[in-house]
Design a protein around this motif. Sequence first.
Motif, PDB file in Angstrom:
ATOM      1  N   CYS A 169      -7.720 -12.499 -25.227  1.00  0.00           N
ATOM      2  CA  CYS A 169      -7.863 -11.154 -25.412  1.00  0.00           C
ATOM      3  C   CYS A 169      -7.120 -11.575 -24.085  1.00  0.00           C
ATOM      4  N   TRP A 170      -6.945 -12.326 -23.253  1.00  0.00           N
ATOM      5  CA  TRP A 170      -7.116 -12.158 -22.108  1.00  0.00           C
ATOM      6  C   TRP A 170      -6.084 -11.215 -20.864  1.00  0.00           C
ATOM      7  N   GLU A 171      -4.685 -11.537 -21.759  1.00  0.00           N
ATOM      8  CA  GLU A 171      -3.433 -10.886 -20.924  1.00  0.00           C
ATOM      9  C   GLU A 171      -3.820  -9.009 -21.569  1.00  0.00           C
ATOM     10  N   LYS A 172      -4.362  -8.794 -22.539  1.00  0.00           N
ATOM     11  CA  LYS A 172      -5.038  -7.349 -22.467  1.00  0.00           C
ATOM     12  C   LYS A 172      -5.821  -6.795 -21.733  1.00  0.00           C
ATOM     13  N   LEU A 173      -6.987  -7.354 -21.401  1.00  0.00           N
ATOM     14  CA  LEU A 173      -7.748  -6.710 -21.260  1.00  0.00           C
ATOM     15  C   LEU A 173      -8.060  -6.381 -19.484  1.00  0.00           C
ATOM     16  N   ARG A 174      -6.830  -7.993 -18.767  1.00  0.00           N
ATOM     17  CA  ARG A 174      -6.039  -8.090 -17.849  1.00  0.00           C
ATOM     18  C   ARG A 174      -5.281  -6.444 -17.063  1.00  0.00           C
ATOM     19  N   ARG A 175      -4.368  -6.600 -18.168  1.00  0.00           N
ATOM     20  CA  ARG A 175      -3.459  -5.819 -17.852  1.00  0.00           C
ATOM     21  C   ARG A 175      -4.144  -4.588 -18.212  1.00  0.00           C
ATOM     22  N   ALA A 176      -5.733  -4.320 -18.568  1.00  0.00           N
ATOM     23  CA  ALA A 176      -5.397  -3.211 -18.691  1.00  0.00           C
ATOM     24  C   ALA A 176      -6.889  -2.457 -17.514  1.00  0.00           C
ATOM     25  N   GLU A 177      -6.868  -3.308 -17.197  1.00  0.00           N
ATOM     26  CA  GLU A 177      -7.801  -3.192 -15.350  1.00  0.00           C
ATOM     27  C   GLU A 177      -6.078  -2.479 -15.105  1.00  0.00           C
ATOM     28  N   VAL A 178      -5.908  -3.543 -14.587  1.00  0.00           N
ATOM     29  CA  VAL A 178      -5.003  -2.706 -13.723  1.00  0.00           C
ATOM     30  C   VAL A 178      -4.155  -1.758 -14.394  1.00  0.00           C
ATOM     31  N   ASP A 179      -3.688  -0.881 -15.389  1.00  0.00           N
ATOM     32  CA  ASP A 179      -2.853  -0.613 -15.594  1.00  0.00           C
ATOM     33  C   ASP A 179      -4.532   0.626 -15.835  1.00  0.00           C
ATOM     34  N   LEU A 180      -5.658   1.201 -15.382  1.00  0.00           N
ATOM     35  CA  LEU A 180      -6.609   2.029 -15.190  1.00  0.00           C
ATOM     36  C   LEU A 180      -6.809   2.397 -13.724  1.00  0.00           C
ATOM     37  N   GLU A 181      -6.812   0.993 -13.416  1.00  0.00           N
ATOM     38  CA  GLU A 181      -6.288   1.149 -11.468  1.00  0.00           C
ATOM     39  C   GLU A 181      -4.949   2.016 -10.886  1.00  0.00           C
ATOM     40  N   ARG A 182      -4.643   1.750 -11.062  1.00  0.00           N
ATOM     41  CA  ARG A 182      -2.457   2.661 -11.457  1.00  0.00           C
ATOM     42  C   ARG A 182      -2.604   3.813 -11.853  1.00  0.00           C
ATOM     43  N   VAL A 183      -3.744   4.687 -12.874  1.00  0.00           N
ATOM     44  CA  VAL A 183      -4.205   5.957 -13.556  1.00  0.00           C
ATOM     45  C   VAL A 183      -4.520   6.578 -12.476  1.00  0.00           C
ATOM     46  N   ARG A 184      -5.492   5.545 -11.679  1.00  0.00           N
ATOM     47  CA  ARG A 184      -6.156   6.263 -11.483  1.00  0.00           C
ATOM     48  C   ARG A 184      -5.603   6.277  -9.257  1.00  0.00           C
ATOM     49  N   VAL A 185      -5.274   5.674  -9.816  1.00  0.00           N
ATOM     50  CA  VAL A 185      -4.146   6.073  -8.509  1.00  0.00           C
ATOM     51  C   VAL A 185      -2.911   6.998  -8.368  1.00  0.00           C
ATOM     52  N   VAL A 186      -2.266   7.157  -9.844  1.00  0.00           N
ATOM     53  CA  VAL A 186      -1.291   8.449 -10.072  1.00  0.00           C
ATOM     54  C   VAL A 186      -1.933   9.388 -10.043  1.00  0.00           C
TER      55      VAL A 186
END
Length: 416
Positions: free
Chosen positions: A355-372
């Motif tokens: 599930c590397w794609e999922k976790l990488r995507r989550a990592e990026v999305d989490l960072e985006r949420v923090r910025v938002v």
Amino acid sequence: HKKSKEKERDGERDRSEKDELRAKVQELALEQSRNSKIKRSARMCGECEACRRTEDCGQCDFCRDMKKFGGPNKIRQKCRLRQCQVRARVSIGGAPAHPASRSCGLFPRGESYKYFPASVSFLSPRFIFWVIPLTGDRKQSWVEGSALPGSPPVTERAPSPPLPSRIYEILPQRIQQWQQSPCVAEEHGKKLLERIRREQQQARLKLQEMERRFHELEAVIARAKQQACKEDEEVGTAPSDDTDLQIFCVSCGHPINPKVALRHMERCYAKYESQTSFGSMYPTRIEGATRLFCDVYNPQSKTYCKRLQVLCPEHSRDPKVSVDEVCGCPLVKDVFELTGEFCRVPKRKCNRHYCWEKLRRAEVDLERVRVVRSVGQGAPRGRGPAVGDAGEEGGSDTGPGKAPAGSGGSWRAGPL
DNA sequence: CTCTACGAACTA
DNA sequence: TAGTTCGTAGAG
């Protein structure tokens, strides 16, 4: 002949003098008659509108007190409209005028202070112009209107300009003063606003950067999918393979085979996680952010799911992996350094990069949420996006802390 | 300090 | 003599 001519001339002169005299007398008589109409007194100048007025208004408090208007005749004062504006303020021989007839010059008589308490004078500079002229004038009129002992009695003084002209006289100056004086709160507000705008700008830039990373990752994943499988490639093992430590699942707590640890924990977590809902009453509305929150609507609870979309086992299943699909995880050297190569183990068999794609995507999305969140476009409250309330506008959420024991409500998006 | 009440002067 | 209104005492 001569004498008669002189006589004639004298007669003409006499006539013209007599005419002049007659005119003067007439004028004098006229003035006298005019004066006799309106009598002057200590309280009447005889010239103002109030003095010329002959009828009571019948509506003011003094009129209503009069017997002719059915009143009790207790106050016994002249109709307000007939009270002389000029002499009402003047006192004779030190005796102040009737309180009901005194005027501060700014407000109508009898309506002076009760509606304009002096206490407002210290409230704010903005109010001063209401009070200063009032107070000043009142004192002034009292001192000037009262004769001091030994001094000749004051009979009359120049009347204050009427109310409107006094306001026009005072107001522009006061407004100018007020406009020139800086407002401290406004200055603070401006500074605060500047700081917030700066921070917002920085956050926007960061958001753009995060969006760029998001697309980069998608490109990497797309490239990875194009790699060909290498059947002879060593089957990836779990990162913990080379240790003797026993592994326990973070969700169920059972000991697990290190070879399939990642696979087990991912599935176990999904099982527990999907039993719980994390919702908000409002859908997420974030400008320029692609795929962030799950936002699936639950009609029963009337809420929108607030997990990261890529991590929501409740509303999305991991895509079925076909036999010939490659793992494709970008390989790294010394933990972080990219080698430029991809894992070419068949996806179904790779235990190392499950599930590397999922976790990488989550990592990026989490960072985006923090910025938002820092930009202020709907900030999820609580511990993380999976349990928070992105885009909410005043609604209540179901709250964090509903995660099953073992999962700890954690959201795994750490570095791979 | 404001307001009410009232005696008393003034006027028609 | 009745009506008008000024000046002041006193309550609040």
